[in-house]
Design an enzyme around this catalytic site. Structure first.
Site, PDB file in Angstrom:
ATOM      1  N   LEU A  58       0.872  -1.485   0.040  1.00  0.00           N
ATOM      2  CA  LEU A  58      -0.200   0.144   0.165  1.00  0.00           C
ATOM      3  C   LEU A  58       1.072   1.364  -0.085  1.00  0.00           C
ATOM      4  O   LEU A  58       1.892   1.363   0.878  1.00  0.00           O
ATOM      5  CB  LEU A  58      -0.986   0.020   1.047  1.00  0.00           C
ATOM      6  CG  LEU A  58      -1.977  -0.712   1.364  1.00  0.00           C
ATOM      7  CD1 LEU A  58      -2.766  -0.493   2.628  1.00  0.00           C
ATOM      8  CD2 LEU A  58      -3.272  -0.712  -0.010  1.00  0.00           C
ATOM      9  N   ASP A  59       0.647   2.140  -0.727  1.00  0.00           N
ATOM     10  CA  ASP A  59       0.968   3.614  -0.707  1.00  0.00           C
ATOM     11  C   ASP A  59       1.033   4.186   0.837  1.00  0.00           C
ATOM     12  O   ASP A  59       0.624   3.481   1.479  1.00  0.00           O
ATOM     13  CB  ASP A  59       0.213   4.400  -1.583  1.00  0.00           C
ATOM     14  CG  ASP A  59       0.840   4.273  -3.386  1.00  0.00           C
ATOM     15  OD1 ASP A  59       1.652   3.077  -3.349  1.00  0.00           O
ATOM     16  OD2 ASP A  59       0.382   4.561  -4.122  1.00  0.00           O
TER      17      ASP A  59
END
Length: 297
Positions: free
Chosen positions: A45-46
């Site tokens: 996930l960013d």
């Protein structure tokens, strides 16, 4: 060779990742808090994204590929009127537009972004270019032309449309970049766009509602965290399950094809268990399974 320190702990801990933390940092904290020998995660996930980050511990790391390949669901908001270097709100504005789409125009554009599509990853992504990460090259100011990649988008729905923003829900397969969807949808609508908020609500069998808050991950909470662990086989729910015979289990644990009961398609990926629990992931070959990943439990 020195053995890794830590506990032999196997299973999954689902973390509800907050903004401002990298996926790698989450895994490191989980491994420290649980004093685990080995840990990994299924699907990055960013840093600015929130939601499901499934952390695999011990032998569960051998099942990571099954979750990486599973469908995932994202709830995200797009800001219209600007395209950025990172395709999200953390980047520098590259171009802007005064145009704004209404709900009718947005819904008319969505079919183009459903099914099997070709998607160009963001310049700031973990895609490798000549052995280097794209985000490292982008930070150095290098202009990148990344190749388009296939992506399966199971569904893309408009949830809410405002004047300057729109909220969507997308279910997609492996390797999807929500930031690219926002960028390309903005271009298609002629208004430009970038991601403002992004949350992964579920990933395969794992749901954000079952996630542990990041701030609760601490060694002082180790006993409680142990109780939050999901079994290794939770990641295998989408694979057919077969039962090994006693002799078959012995052979499989030694890396050889072993006899199983139950059937599957020839060559199908399955998982095998016996009375003691999971034995392997492997390929069914007419009454026996050729192991690909053997669990040492």
């Amino acid at each position: 060779m020195a053995r890794k320190k830590g506990r032999d702990i196997n299973g999954w801990l689902i973390v509800d990742k907050p903004t401002g933390v990298t996926s790698t940092a989450v895994v490191a904290k989980v491994r420290w808090a649980l004093d685990a020998k080995k840990a990994g995660h299924a699907g990055t996930l960013d840093p600015d994204a929130t939601g499901v980050l499934a952390v695999a511990l011990g032998e569960a790391t051998k099942t990571v590929a099954t979750i990486t390949d599973a469908l995932k669901c994202y709830d995200f908001t797009v800001n219209w009127g600007a395209e950025t270097t990172t395709d999200d709100a953390s980047g520098t504005v590259l171009r802007s537009s005064d145009s704004r789409p209404d709900a009718t125009a947005i819904n008319a554009a969505l079919p183009k972004f459903s099914g099997e599509i070709m998607q160009v990853p963001p310049a700031f992504s973990a895609v490798k270019v000549d052995g280097e990460r794209a985000y490292d090259l982008a930070r150095e100011g290098e202009e990148l032309e990344l190749a388009a990649r296939p992506l399966w988008v199971d569904s893309l729905l408009l949830i809410e449309a405002g004047t300057d923003t729109a909220r969507f829900e997308m279910v997609c397969g492996k390797g999807g970049y929500v930031r690219s969807i926002a960028r390309d949808l903005g271009r298609e609508l002629g208004c430009l766009g970038h991601v403002a908020h992004l949350r992964r609500t579920w990933s395969g069998p794992f749901d954000a509602t079952d996630g542990v808050a990041f701030e609760k991950i601490d060694r002082a909470e180790q006993e409680w965290l142990d109780g939050c662990l999901l079994p290794l086989e939770t990641a295998l729910v989408d694979l057919p399950q077969l039962r090994a015979t006693p002799e078959g289990a012995r052979r499989i644990r030694n890396g050889n094809p072993g006899e199983v009961t139950g059937t599957a398609e020839w060559g199908e990926l399955v998982w095998v268990a016996d009375a003691d629990g999971p034995v392997c992931i492997g390929r069914y070959q007419g009454g026996v399974v050729q192991p690909e990943r053997v669990f040492n439990l």
